[in-house]
Design a protein around this motif. Structure first.
Motif, PDB file in Angstrom:
ATOM      1  N   ILE A  87     -50.175 -51.143 -13.970  1.00 17.54           N
ATOM      2  CA  ILE A  87     -51.285 -51.789 -13.428  1.00 17.54           C
ATOM      3  C   ILE A  87     -51.342 -53.379 -13.790  1.00 17.54           C
ATOM      4  CG2 ILE A  87     -53.926 -51.893 -13.133  1.00 17.54           C
ATOM      5  CD1 ILE A  87     -54.031 -48.798 -13.757  1.00 17.54           C
ATOM      6  N   ARG A  88     -51.384 -54.116 -12.870  1.00 15.82           N
ATOM      7  CA  ARG A  88     -51.669 -55.709 -12.938  1.00 15.82           C
ATOM      8  C   ARG A  88     -53.123 -56.060 -12.136  1.00 15.82           C
ATOM      9  NH1 ARG A  88     -49.078 -55.037 -16.594  1.00 15.82           N
ATOM     10  NH2 ARG A  88     -46.991 -56.231 -17.348  1.00 15.82           N
ATOM     11  N   SER A  89     -54.079 -56.035 -12.559  1.00  9.66           N
ATOM     12  CA  SER A  89     -55.437 -56.130 -12.078  1.00  9.66           C
ATOM     13  C   SER A  89     -56.230 -57.468 -12.754  1.00  9.66           C
ATOM     14  CB  SER A  89     -56.139 -55.074 -11.737  1.00  9.66           C
ATOM     15  OG  SER A  89     -57.389 -55.360 -11.076  1.00  9.66           O
ATOM     16  N   GLY A  90     -56.335 -58.594 -12.525  1.00  7.66           N
ATOM     17  CA  GLY A  90     -56.999 -59.483 -13.263  1.00  7.66           C
ATOM     18  C   GLY A  90     -56.773 -59.475 -14.776  1.00  7.66           C
ATOM     19  N   ASP A  91     -57.438 -59.214 -15.542  1.00 11.00           N
ATOM     20  CA  ASP A  91     -57.146 -59.030 -17.098  1.00 11.00           C
ATOM     21  C   ASP A  91     -56.617 -57.931 -17.509  1.00 11.00           C
ATOM     22  OD1 ASP A  91     -57.948 -61.732 -17.321  1.00 11.00           O
ATOM     23  OD2 ASP A  91     -60.099 -61.288 -17.908  1.00 11.00           O
ATOM     24  N   LEU A  92     -56.689 -56.978 -16.626  1.00 10.79           N
ATOM     25  CA  LEU A  92     -56.314 -55.632 -17.058  1.00 10.79           C
ATOM     26  C   LEU A  92     -54.646 -55.405 -16.785  1.00 10.79           C
ATOM     27  CD1 LEU A  92     -56.539 -52.709 -17.639  1.00 10.79           C
ATOM     28  CD2 LEU A  92     -57.216 -52.300 -15.626  1.00 10.79           C
ATOM     29  N   ASN A  93     -54.011 -55.394 -17.833  1.00 13.72           N
ATOM     30  CA  ASN A  93     -52.530 -55.120 -17.665  1.00 13.72           C
ATOM     31  C   ASN A  93     -51.909 -53.698 -18.315  1.00 13.72           C
ATOM     32  OD1 ASN A  93     -52.069 -57.578 -16.437  1.00 13.72           O
ATOM     33  ND2 ASN A  93     -52.128 -58.767 -18.445  1.00 13.72           N
ATOM     34  N   VAL A  94     -51.536 -52.930 -17.726  1.00 16.80           N
ATOM     35  CA  VAL A  94     -51.057 -51.691 -18.164  1.00 16.80           C
ATOM     36  C   VAL A  94     -49.646 -51.346 -17.814  1.00 16.80           C
ATOM     37  CG1 VAL A  94     -51.786 -49.043 -18.092  1.00 16.80           C
ATOM     38  CG2 VAL A  94     -53.468 -50.725 -17.959  1.00 16.80           C
ATOM     39  N   ASP A  95     -48.830 -51.407 -18.930  1.00 17.86           N
ATOM     40  CA  ASP A  95     -47.416 -51.113 -18.795  1.00 17.86           C
ATOM     41  C   ASP A  95     -47.379 -49.444 -19.227  1.00 17.86           C
ATOM     42  OD1 ASP A  95     -46.673 -53.426 -18.088  1.00 17.86           O
ATOM     43  OD2 ASP A  95     -46.411 -54.390 -20.049  1.00 17.86           O
ATOM     44  N   TRP A  96     -46.681 -48.610 -18.521  1.00 18.26           N
ATOM     45  CA  TRP A  96     -46.340 -47.554 -18.765  1.00 18.26           C
ATOM     46  C   TRP A  96     -45.089 -47.529 -19.894  1.00 18.26           C
ATOM     47  CZ3 TRP A  96     -49.241 -44.141 -16.130  1.00 18.26           C
ATOM     48  CH2 TRP A  96     -49.057 -42.720 -16.235  1.00 18.26           C
ATOM     49  N   ALA A  97     -45.393 -47.201 -21.261  1.00 19.71           N
ATOM     50  CA  ALA A  97     -44.644 -46.956 -22.093  1.00 19.71           C
ATOM     51  C   ALA A  97     -44.715 -45.936 -23.051  1.00 19.71           C
ATOM     52  CB  ALA A  97     -44.496 -48.369 -23.077  1.00 19.71           C
ATOM     53  N   LEU A  98     -43.704 -45.495 -23.941  1.00 19.71           N
ATOM     54  CA  LEU A  98     -43.860 -44.218 -24.811  1.00 19.71           C
ATOM     55  C   LEU A  98     -43.700 -44.823 -26.384  1.00 19.71           C
ATOM     56  CD1 LEU A  98     -41.106 -42.156 -22.638  1.00 19.71           C
ATOM     57  CD2 LEU A  98     -43.526 -42.101 -22.103  1.00 19.71           C
ATOM     58  N   ARG A  99     -44.835 -44.721 -27.038  1.00 16.18           N
ATOM     59  CA  ARG A  99     -44.875 -44.992 -28.500  1.00 16.18           C
ATOM     60  C   ARG A  99     -44.459 -43.804 -29.186  1.00 16.18           C
ATOM     61  NH1 ARG A  99     -46.359 -48.507 -31.898  1.00 16.18           N
ATOM     62  NH2 ARG A  99     -47.149 -49.967 -30.168  1.00 16.18           N
ATOM     63  N   VAL A 100     -43.371 -44.077 -30.155  1.00 13.97           N
ATOM     64  CA  VAL A 100     -43.023 -43.113 -30.977  1.00 13.97           C
ATOM     65  C   VAL A 100     -43.201 -43.792 -32.332  1.00 13.97           C
ATOM     66  CG1 VAL A 100     -41.218 -41.674 -31.683  1.00 13.97           C
ATOM     67  CG2 VAL A 100     -41.267 -42.094 -29.448  1.00 13.97           C
ATOM     68  N   ASP A 101     -43.989 -43.003 -33.363  1.00 16.33           N
ATOM     69  CA  ASP A 101     -44.164 -43.322 -34.534  1.00 16.33           C
ATOM     70  C   ASP A 101     -44.482 -42.000 -35.352  1.00 16.33           C
ATOM     71  OD1 ASP A 101     -46.867 -42.707 -33.787  1.00 16.33           O
ATOM     72  OD2 ASP A 101     -47.713 -44.467 -34.201  1.00 16.33           O
ATOM     73  N   ALA A 113     -47.495 -33.194 -19.206  1.00 18.00           N
ATOM     74  CA  ALA A 113     -48.723 -33.998 -19.431  1.00 18.00           C
ATOM     75  C   ALA A 113     -49.063 -34.023 -20.782  1.00 18.00           C
ATOM     76  CB  ALA A 113     -49.891 -33.117 -18.824  1.00 18.00           C
ATOM     77  N   MET A 114     -48.984 -32.962 -21.888  1.00 14.86           N
ATOM     78  CA  MET A 114     -49.204 -33.128 -23.115  1.00 14.86           C
ATOM     79  C   MET A 114     -48.329 -34.180 -23.940  1.00 14.86           C
ATOM     80  SD  MET A 114     -51.506 -31.888 -25.350  1.00 14.86           S
ATOM     81  CE  MET A 114     -51.898 -32.140 -27.186  1.00 14.86           C
ATOM     82  N   LEU A 115     -47.085 -34.216 -23.478  1.00 17.72           N
ATOM     83  CA  LEU A 115     -46.071 -35.175 -24.114  1.00 17.72           C
ATOM     84  C   LEU A 115     -46.297 -36.611 -23.567  1.00 17.72           C
ATOM     85  CD1 LEU A 115     -42.782 -33.119 -23.579  1.00 17.72           C
ATOM     86  CD2 LEU A 115     -44.175 -33.537 -25.796  1.00 17.72           C
ATOM     87  N   MET A 116     -46.896 -36.939 -22.406  1.00 20.87           N
ATOM     88  CA  MET A 116     -47.366 -37.986 -22.078  1.00 20.87           C
ATOM     89  C   MET A 116     -48.552 -38.657 -22.821  1.00 20.87           C
ATOM     90  SD  MET A 116     -46.476 -40.433 -20.101  1.00 20.87           S
ATOM     91  CE  MET A 116     -45.247 -39.926 -18.870  1.00 20.87           C
ATOM     92  N   LEU A 117     -49.406 -37.671 -23.067  1.00 23.08           N
ATOM     93  CA  LEU A 117     -50.524 -37.959 -23.856  1.00 23.08           C
ATOM     94  C   LEU A 117     -50.306 -38.515 -25.362  1.00 23.08           C
ATOM     95  CD1 LEU A 117     -53.864 -35.678 -24.097  1.00 23.08           C
ATOM     96  CD2 LEU A 117     -53.112 -37.057 -26.039  1.00 23.08           C
ATOM     97  N   VAL A 118     -49.543 -37.772 -25.976  1.00 17.49           N
ATOM     98  CA  VAL A 118     -49.180 -38.033 -27.514  1.00 17.49           C
ATOM     99  C   VAL A 118     -48.303 -39.105 -27.572  1.00 17.49           C
ATOM    100  CG1 VAL A 118     -49.655 -35.765 -28.355  1.00 17.49           C
ATOM    101  CG2 VAL A 118     -47.075 -36.404 -27.498  1.00 17.49           C
ATOM    102  N   THR A 119     -47.367 -39.674 -26.640  1.00 23.16           N
ATOM    103  CA  THR A 119     -46.639 -40.995 -26.347  1.00 23.16           C
ATOM    104  C   THR A 119     -47.171 -42.069 -25.879  1.00 23.16           C
ATOM    105  OG1 THR A 119     -45.493 -40.066 -24.499  1.00 23.16           O
ATOM    106  CG2 THR A 119     -44.584 -39.461 -26.597  1.00 23.16           C
ATOM    107  N   SER A 120     -48.545 -41.923 -25.610  1.00 22.59           N
ATOM    108  CA  SER A 120     -49.020 -43.267 -24.978  1.00 22.59           C
ATOM    109  C   SER A 120     -49.169 -44.295 -25.632  1.00 22.59           C
ATOM    110  CB  SER A 120     -50.528 -42.651 -24.400  1.00 22.59           C
ATOM    111  OG  SER A 120     -51.353 -42.205 -25.403  1.00 22.59           O
ATOM    112  N   ASP A 121     -49.106 -45.394 -25.196  1.00 29.44           N
ATOM    113  CA  ASP A 121     -49.154 -46.736 -25.853  1.00 29.44           C
ATOM    114  C   ASP A 121     -50.624 -47.454 -25.564  1.00 29.44           C
ATOM    115  OD1 ASP A 121     -47.894 -48.705 -27.319  1.00 29.44           O
ATOM    116  OD2 ASP A 121     -47.644 -49.955 -25.718  1.00 29.44           O
ATOM    117  N   ASN A 122     -51.398 -46.701 -24.571  1.00 34.85           N
ATOM    118  CA  ASN A 122     -52.494 -47.640 -24.266  1.00 34.85           C
ATOM    119  C   ASN A 122     -53.414 -46.407 -23.630  1.00 34.85           C
ATOM    120  OD1 ASN A 122     -52.375 -47.137 -21.206  1.00 34.85           O
ATOM    121  ND2 ASN A 122     -50.488 -48.005 -21.615  1.00 34.85           N
TER     122      ASN A 122
END
Length: 700
Positions: free
Chosen positions: A66-80, A124-133
């Motif tokens: 998403i790119r809308s004004g100040d809202l920038n959302v990149d689809w990324a997978l965070r792994v920690d 869906a669950m894996l997408m939830l737990v790897t979410s970066d935003n």
């Protein structure tokens, strides 16, 4: 590697779902189960890498979203480290549930659809737990809600399954509304939905205020409470818990995967992921502690009187989630995640073990019609015994214990060490540990010990009749959660007492069930039980230092949660009686269960007849469903009926399309009378027209 872990289940769900019957049952099962085992095999090295310290946190970009004004959302997978824990929990349990379902759903007519739903949920669950935003997290959040709805209502031809699915969906929408408001508020305050950026900026907003509903309130308290409302819905906390017991209408593998080990822990994961945010508000943490302790107590009390084997375990799940939340509320996020980790193994084991019992008893779920099963299904018996030893926290300090011994005791010790409201949570947790021991061993004794009470079961009757060639088509698992059958028994029987000899139909069928022998489950169901049993036995002993170790814990988590080393040191230094209290209440609960269901089986009936008000209060689940029905459902139906009858039909339709249609119809009737086909009629009309025209001309 992380992209494969996340997207393989989605690909498998698409293949099985779209291919459906054209690819057949075997192909659908192979594709989905194979994808999950590959994802599981790839997840464990990541987890081990964080355990050994050889792996650092990383972010894997996927696409610009998403790119809308100040809202920038990149689809990324965070792994920690936090993600790694959830990866092994989700993929391991899901892979084993897929394999288990090969045997459990073997006779179902819609196996490709079922396995597609399971894999869709896992994605869906894996997408939830790897979410970066937070937006990406919300996508996974709603995805697991959708999959839960589909799986609870999998047998859509059952009205009870449809009602349970709708109830789960609606109750979760209440929580999700709070979660979405929290996300909006976070973006308003921080100008971003990126989780690392939010957590970095959170301490700087401590003490600030924001306008809400005409008042100035603490900014961080408001945001945390709104986010926690979402966690309450997804994790079935008190107030938004009513959907979880009804969700047992779905197939038992669904209960094990979604409602024990993964989806219901999403709320705990979210609070731990945002723990630096929650640490800025003592009020919010106090609310989390209170709600967690209250849920813990409520669910445990209700679980003591349930007769449906799956509902006992469902309320147990609700109670254990309460433990996790009050651990987070006192700041012991490592202990909360540790209990989430161990709970996934032993609770999935208990659910799948219950499914094996149900399978052996021809889909009978009422424990009052079990008994003496340990000799007939010994593998299931030992697996469920291991799960019971784990959930009740059996162990010897500084020697060895089952999984729950380490994780649940860590929560109780952290609650005591935190002081203040944590001491109250500790007292509640100790009492709940007693209740947990009682209802867990009650389940074991009713199911596997005592006399065989199969004669009164309608399902066993059907099985025997089928075996004798009566041609009664019972179908596989289409009749799970027979609450209508269970409710036919009077409350006076007592919590789990044996059916009375004069129950309708008992005498008539005793001779017919004498030759029935429960059977052990196929290997596809027993292998997952064996693997989960290992987890229930060893998961706590092996991983305790990494999750809650005062020195090693910080090195493992590496900032992925707010890790309070001071609290961890204090937790390990609590008085000896605090460490011994869980073992004492566990033995007390075991003794009470043995007394009531082995030594003196008439005791439960005497107890319930003496304390009828208390028993009915617990049996009716504290009357939450009746209260919600009176406060929300009845008024909503009344408003809907009024708007339908008076608004839609009485006003809009009457003066709109229906009124216009009636006017045209009336005009048509009048016109039809004029169009008679007789010349003199048309002559009369012409004469009247000429007269009217002449009159108008003369008047003008």
């Amino acid at each position: 590697m992380i992209k494969l872990i996340v997207f393989l289940p989605l690909l498998a769900a698409i293949v099985a779902g779209l291919g459906n019957r054209s690819i057949g049952n075997t192909a659908a099962k192979l594709v989905t189960t194979g994808a999950l085992f590959v994802a599981c095999a790839l997840s464990w090295p990541i987890f081990v890498g964080f355990l050994t310290g050889s792996r650092e946190a990383f972010v894997e970009p996927v696409l610009t979203f998403i790119r809308s004004g100040d809202l920038n959302v990149d689809w990324a997978l965070r792994v920690d480290a936090l993600t790694a824990v959830m990866l092994v929990v989700v993929t391991t349990v899901s892979a084993l549930v897929h394999l288990y379902s090969w045997g459990y759903m073997a006779e179902d007519d819609s196996q490709p659809r079922f396995f597609a739903y399971l894999s869709l949920f896992t994605f869906a669950m894996l997408m939830l737990v790897t979410s970066d935003n937070l937006v990406q997290m919300f996508f996974g959040w709603e995805g697991v809600g959708l999959a839960s709805y589909l799986l609870i209502g999998f047998w859509y031809y059952k009205p009870s399954a449809n009602a349970a699915a709708i109830k789960a969906f609606v109750v979760n929408r209440v929580g999700d509304f709070g979660f979405s408001l929290g996300i909006f508020g976070v973006f308003l305050v921080f100008g971003t939905v990126s989780i690392p950026a939010i957590l970095a900026a959170a301490p700087g907003m401590a003490g600030s205020t924001i306008g809400f509903l005409g008042h100035r309130v603490d900014t961080m308290t408001l945001l945390c409470l709104l986010l926690f409302i979402g966690a309450m819905g997804k994790s079935a906390q008190l107030g938004l818990h009513t959907w979880l017991p009804d969700a047992m209408e779905g197939p038992t593998p669904v209960s094990a995967l979604i409602h024990a080990a993964t989806m219901v822990t999403a709320g705990v994961f979210m609070v731990c992921r945002l723990s630096p945010l929650f640490e800025t508000s003592h009020v919010a943490l106090g609310v989390v502690t209170f709600i967690g302790a209250a849920t813990c107590l409520f669910a445990a009390t209700v679980g003591t009187v349930q007769n449906d084997i799956k509902r006992v375990i469902a309320y147990s799940t609700c109670s254990q989630l309460g433990y996790m939340f009050f651990a987070a509320g006192v700041g012991a996020y490592g202990a909360a995640m540790f209990h989430l980790f161990t709970h996934a193994f032993f609770k999935a084991l208990l659910f799948l073990g219950a499914g094996s019992v149900i399978h052996a008893m021809h889909h009978e779920q009422d424990m009052r019609y079990y008994g003496a099963l340990r000799k007939h299904i010994p593998i299931t018996f030992w697996a469920m015994t291991a799960g019971t030893l784990a959930i009740t926290g059996v162990g010897i300090i500084d020697v060895f214990g089952f999984a729950g011994f380490y994780s649940k005791d860590a929560i109780l010790e952290a609650a005591y060490a935190s002081g203040g409201g944590g001491r109250i949570a500790f007292i509640v947790g100790i009492f709940v540990a007693l209740l947990t021991s009682f209802y867990s061993w009650r389940l074991v004794f009713l199911t596997f010990f005592g006399k065989a009470r199969w004669a009164g079961s309608e399902h066993i009757q059907h099985a025997v009749h089928d075996a004798h060639g009566h041609g009664h088509d019972h179908g596989h698992d289409h009749a799970h959660a027979h609450d209508a059958h269970h409710d036919a028994h009077p409350d006076a029987e007592g919590a789990g007492s044996e059916p009375h000899a004069h129950d309708p139909g008992v005498e008539q069928v005793k001779h017919g069930t004498a030759g029935y022998h429960p059977h052990e489950s196929p290997w596809t169901m027993l292998v997952p039980l064996g693997v989960l049993t290992l987890g229930a036995i060893f998961a706590g002993y092996i991983f305790s230092p990494y999750f809650v170790g005062a020195e090693t814990g910080g090195a493992f988590w590496k900032g992925s949660i707010a890790f309070n080393e001071h609290l961890m040191h204090a937790m390990h230094g609590v008085p000896l009686w605090v460490k011994l209290a869980p073992a004492a209440v566990m033995l007390t609960g075991l003794a009470i269960a043995w007394w009531g269901y082995i030594a003196d089986t008439g005791m439960p009936a005497r107890f319930t007849s003496t304390f009828q008000l208390l028993y009915k209060f617990l049996l009716n689940k504290w009357y939450f469903d009746e209260l919600y029905h009176a406060v929300f459902v009845v008024p909503a139906f009344a408003i809907g009926r009024f708007l339908w009858k008076r608004g839609d039909q009485g006003t809009i339709d009457r003066f709109g399309p229906d009124g216009a249609a009636a006017l045209v119809s009336a005009g048509g009737v009048l016109t039809r009378k004029l169009q008679s086909g007789y010349v003199y009629t048309y002559a009369l009309v012409m004469l009247l027209g000429l007269a009217g025209a002449a009159t108008w001309a003369m008047a003008s």
